[in-house]
Write a protein that holds these residues in place. Structure first.
Motif, PDB file in Angstrom:
ATOM      1  N   VAL A 107       9.353  -1.054  -8.355  1.00 15.04           N
ATOM      2  CA  VAL A 107       8.229  -0.683  -7.489  1.00 15.04           C
ATOM      3  C   VAL A 107       7.038  -0.821  -8.426  1.00 15.04           C
ATOM      4  O   VAL A 107       6.802   0.021  -9.286  1.00 15.04           O
ATOM      5  N   ALA A 108       6.379  -1.992  -8.312  1.00 17.36           N
ATOM      6  CA  ALA A 108       5.483  -2.383  -9.403  1.00 17.36           C
ATOM      7  C   ALA A 108       4.027  -2.026  -9.138  1.00 17.36           C
ATOM      8  O   ALA A 108       3.525  -2.186  -8.026  1.00 17.36           O
ATOM      9  N   GLY A 133       6.841   1.893   2.209  1.00 24.85           N
ATOM     10  CA  GLY A 133       8.312   1.923   2.270  1.00 24.85           C
ATOM     11  C   GLY A 133       9.019   1.458   1.010  1.00 24.85           C
ATOM     12  O   GLY A 133      10.249   1.315   1.001  1.00 24.85           O
ATOM     13  N   LYS A 134       8.258   1.265  -0.077  1.00 20.85           N
ATOM     14  CA  LYS A 134       8.868   0.738  -1.312  1.00 20.85           C
ATOM     15  C   LYS A 134       9.936   1.694  -1.849  1.00 20.85           C
ATOM     16  O   LYS A 134      11.075   1.310  -2.111  1.00 20.85           O
ATOM     17  N   SER A 135       9.555   2.975  -1.994  1.00 22.72           N
ATOM     18  CA  SER A 135      10.505   3.953  -2.559  1.00 22.72           C
ATOM     19  C   SER A 135      11.694   4.160  -1.635  1.00 22.72           C
ATOM     20  O   SER A 135      12.804   4.445  -2.094  1.00 22.72           O
ATOM     21  N   THR A 136      11.463   4.007  -0.317  1.00 18.03           N
ATOM     22  CA  THR A 136      12.569   4.213   0.630  1.00 18.03           C
ATOM     23  C   THR A 136      13.654   3.165   0.405  1.00 18.03           C
ATOM     24  O   THR A 136      14.853   3.470   0.460  1.00 18.03           O
ATOM     25  N   THR A 153       0.838  -1.197   0.000  1.00 18.95           N
ATOM     26  CA  THR A 153       0.000   0.000   0.000  1.00 18.95           C
ATOM     27  C   THR A 153       0.874   1.248   0.000  1.00 18.95           C
ATOM     28  O   THR A 153       2.075   1.175   0.246  1.00 18.95           O
ATOM     29  N   THR A 154       0.228   2.390  -0.240  1.00 14.63           N
ATOM     30  CA  THR A 154       0.985   3.646  -0.290  1.00 14.63           C
ATOM     31  C   THR A 154       1.615   3.948   1.075  1.00 14.63           C
ATOM     32  O   THR A 154       1.005   3.688   2.114  1.00 14.63           O
ATOM     33  N   GLU A 159       4.234  -3.764   4.261  1.00 15.15           N
ATOM     34  CA  GLU A 159       3.185  -3.036   4.989  1.00 15.15           C
ATOM     35  C   GLU A 159       3.842  -2.321   6.162  1.00 15.15           C
ATOM     36  O   GLU A 159       4.556  -2.967   6.951  1.00 15.15           O
ATOM     37  N   GLU A 160       3.607  -1.054   6.240  1.00 13.50           N
ATOM     38  CA  GLU A 160       4.182  -0.220   7.302  1.00 13.50           C
ATOM     39  C   GLU A 160       5.662  -0.511   7.543  1.00 13.50           C
ATOM     40  O   GLU A 160       6.121  -0.689   8.669  1.00 13.50           O
ATOM     41  N   GLY A 161       6.419  -0.623   6.442  1.00 11.29           N
ATOM     42  CA  GLY A 161       7.880  -0.759   6.546  1.00 11.29           C
ATOM     43  C   GLY A 161       8.377  -2.163   6.764  1.00 11.29           C
ATOM     44  O   GLY A 161       9.573  -2.403   6.876  1.00 11.29           O
TER      45      GLY A 161
END
Ligand SMILES: Nc1ncnc2c1ncn2[C@@H]1O[C@H](COP(=O)(O)OP(=O)(O)OP(=O)(O)O)[C@@H](O)[C@H]1O
Length: 592
Positions: A542-543, A389-392, A385-386, A559-561
């Protein structure tokens, strides 16, 4: 006067002046020309006074008109000499100042090109822009005139006072009675002026930053009919600037008026004491006239001193702002010589081992104990979900941010031990928000890198199916992209960014997939382009597309990091957990 100068500059100011003074060194020729003119104009000034006294006491008062013409001609010659060298002084100083400013500007821009990407995440672009433009302007306009004007005026004033002492020390002492008063006033107002200028400049930087942001986001502002709010916010910032400016004008005017008042008192004192002396034959009319003439000249620098002080304060606060940019840490320099650019790493393996990270000390962890291994040729998809932490993860791998806990290794070497330039040579990041330069398609793919030939650009474009639309554009690869890609569709911009990454020839491609929908033909091209990239490179995506996710070897669900699920598409569907739920949702959205 020296004490008064010391009153103007604080220790920090001297440090600032020393720091920026070194930029004058390469242009010392002009600097020395200008310094060399100061003694000439000073001597000419005193010679002028001596001639005036001589003409009055020896020619006019005794009625001796013989030889007066020669004296007047001499007076005119001295004045001319003074004017000439004054002009030369200003010209040569402005020249050295101007050249020094060009160097500062260049160095600062070169430095800002090496600011860490995280700097631009935090600072509004407008602030940096105003440092490089209006602050620099302020220095070039005022610093030269202010500092050297002050230096020349101080030397001239001291020489004049010396000459007055020689003429009549008692009257000079009467005149100097007002000096402590001037120093007191300057001491009192100095700090206030400085604070007022700092406020004025930082509120200008804030309003410039907002203007920049609003202009960049103009389409959003108009589409959401938020013009009124934008106007109100700009109006408030503008008013803040205007108030700060008014405040500093008040101090400017106060300083000027007070010095003007003190000058008048000094004039009255000299006339009063001089008249008594003449009546008692203490000295001649010539001496009194020289005193009155000099008094005007003596106080012109003092009056200008007030103005120059404002000018210098303005320059000093601009220098202080610019210093912040000079003090900003930069990324390791890349050598201009291409041979010294580090070789990309022959990628074998990337290992994240219990990585945790937070953006600042006072915020919670946005990544918690993240572990995974990626081998050469693997395709890894990050889903979640948005804000999960994907981009991090990507930002850490690209060394945009450091300071993680745990370990991130590329080929067994800790990321912190790898030079940034080498990491950037190894990884290509395709961002969601693709920046397009106002230049040709070819430039936007090659980014002007000399090693990338036109053939390489065409090959890369074909590999990612961008050639289909490029060939249809007027001028093809020479078609000029406008205003950050406004004359291209979102999908076309994505294809260009794929070609850009392929051109870089880096082994590892990081793909931050854009979420914006594109037309079905372009969507097909994009999917085929990603499949091609997958077949050739090691990829972390990041798909957001099911096709990208399905074709990945490993999917990490965040999820939440935290990684809450991992496996390939079929394994995760079988698990029937969060991933299966996400895919189900995704398919429902597609059919509805
Ligand atoms: N520069 C930053 N400074 C402070 N916090 C940040 C910064 N960037 C992201 N965050 C925070 O870190 C968390 C993870 O953000 P991240 O961008 O990695 O999520 P994401 O999974 O990529 O989200 P999305 O799919 O929406 O892009 C979020 O809570 C976000 O608010």
């Amino acid at each position: 006067m020296i004490k008064a100068i010391n009153n103007i500059f604080k220790t920090k100011d001297w440090q600032l002046l020393q720091r920026f003074g070194r930029y004058f060194v390469p242009h010392k020729k002009w600097f020395f020309f200008s310094i060399a003119s100061i003694p000439i104009t000073t001597v000419a000034g005193i010679l002028f006074l001596w001639l005036v006294e001589n003409i009055i006491d020896n020619y006019i008062v005794p009625g001796n008109f013989e030889g007066l013409k020669v004296q007047i001609l001499l007076l005119a010659a001295v004045l001319l000499l003074n004017l000439l060298f004054d002009g030369f002084y200003s010209y040569s100083f402005s020249k050295s100042g101007g050249l020094a400013i060009v160097d500062i500007r260049k160095e600062l821009f070169a430095k800002s090109l090496r600011f860490p990407l995280s700097y631009f995440d935090k600072k509004p672009i407008g602030v940096t822009l105003s440092r490089l433009t209006s602050d620099m302007e302020s220095i070039s306009e005022s610093f030269a005139a202010g500092i050297l004007g002050l230096l020349a005026d101080s030397i001239k004033t001291m020489a004049l006072v010396g000459y007055l002492f020689y003429l009549n020390w008692q009257l000079t002492l009467v005149l100097l009675l007002v000096v402590p008063l001037i120093i007191l006033v300057m001491r009192f107002l100095r700090k206030k002026i400085r604070v007022a200028y700092n406020n004025s400049r930082s509120s200008l930087a804030k309003s410039a930053a907002y203007l920049q942001e609003a202009l960049n986001g103009m389409k959003t502002v108009q589409l959401y009919a938020a013009e009124e709010e934008a106007l109100q916010k700009y109006d408030a910032l503008n008013k803040q600037y205007c108030d700060a400016q008014n405040n500093s004008n008040v101090y400017d005017s106060a300083l000027y008026s007070i010095v003007e008042g003190i000058t008048s008192v000094a004039t009255a004192l000299v006339i009063w004491y001089g008249a008594i002396q003449i009546w008692s034959d203490g000295f001649t009319m010539g001496v009194l006239i020289v005193f009155i003439t000099t008094l005007e000249r003596l106080f012109i620098p003092v009056k200008q001193f007030a103005q120059q002080m404002s000018t210098i304060q303005r320059a000093l606060s601009a220098l202080e702002h610019i210093s912040e940019l000079f003090e900003q840490e930069v990324e390791a320099p890349k050598e201009a010589n291409t041979q010294t650019i580090p070789e990309p790493l022959p990628l074998q393996e990337i290992v994240f081992d219990n990585v945790s990270f937070r953006y600042s000390e006072d915020t919670p962890d946005v990544l918690k104990n993240v572990s995974f291994t990626l081998k050469k040729g693997d395709r890894l998809a990050l889903v979640g979900t948005t804000g999960s932490g994907k981009s991090t993860i990507i930002k850490l791998l690209a060394k945009t941010y450091t300071g993680y806990r745990g370990s991130i290794k590329i080929n067994g070497i800790e990321l912190t031990d790898l030079p940034l330039a080498q990491v950037r040579e190894t990884i290509s990041v395709m961002q969601q928000d693709i920046f397009m330069f106002n230049n040709t398609i070819e430039f936007n793919i090659s980014l002007g890198r000399e090693a990338i030939t036109h053939e390489a650009v065409e090959q890369a474009a074909s590999f990612v199916f961008a050639n289909h639309f490029i060939n249809k554009l007027p001028g093809g690869y020479q078609f000029v992209v406008q205003d950050n890609g406004d004359n291209l569709s979102k999908g076309q911009a994505q294809l260009i960014s794929f070609a850009r990454a392929i051109c870089s020839n880096n082994e590892l491609i990081i793909l931050d997939e854009a979420t914006s929908a594109v037309d079905s033909v372009t969507e097909q091209y994009i999917q085929q382009a990603i499949a091609n990239i997958f077949s050739l490179k090691t990829v972390i995506a990041v798909a957001h597309r099911l096709s990208t996710i399905k074709n990945s070897d490993l999917i990490l669900v965040l999820e939440e990091g935290e990684i809450i699920e991992r496996g390939n598409h079929l394994e995760l569907i079988k698990q029937g957990g969060k991933y299966a739920q996400l895919v189900h949702q995704f398919e429902e959205e597609k059919t509805s």
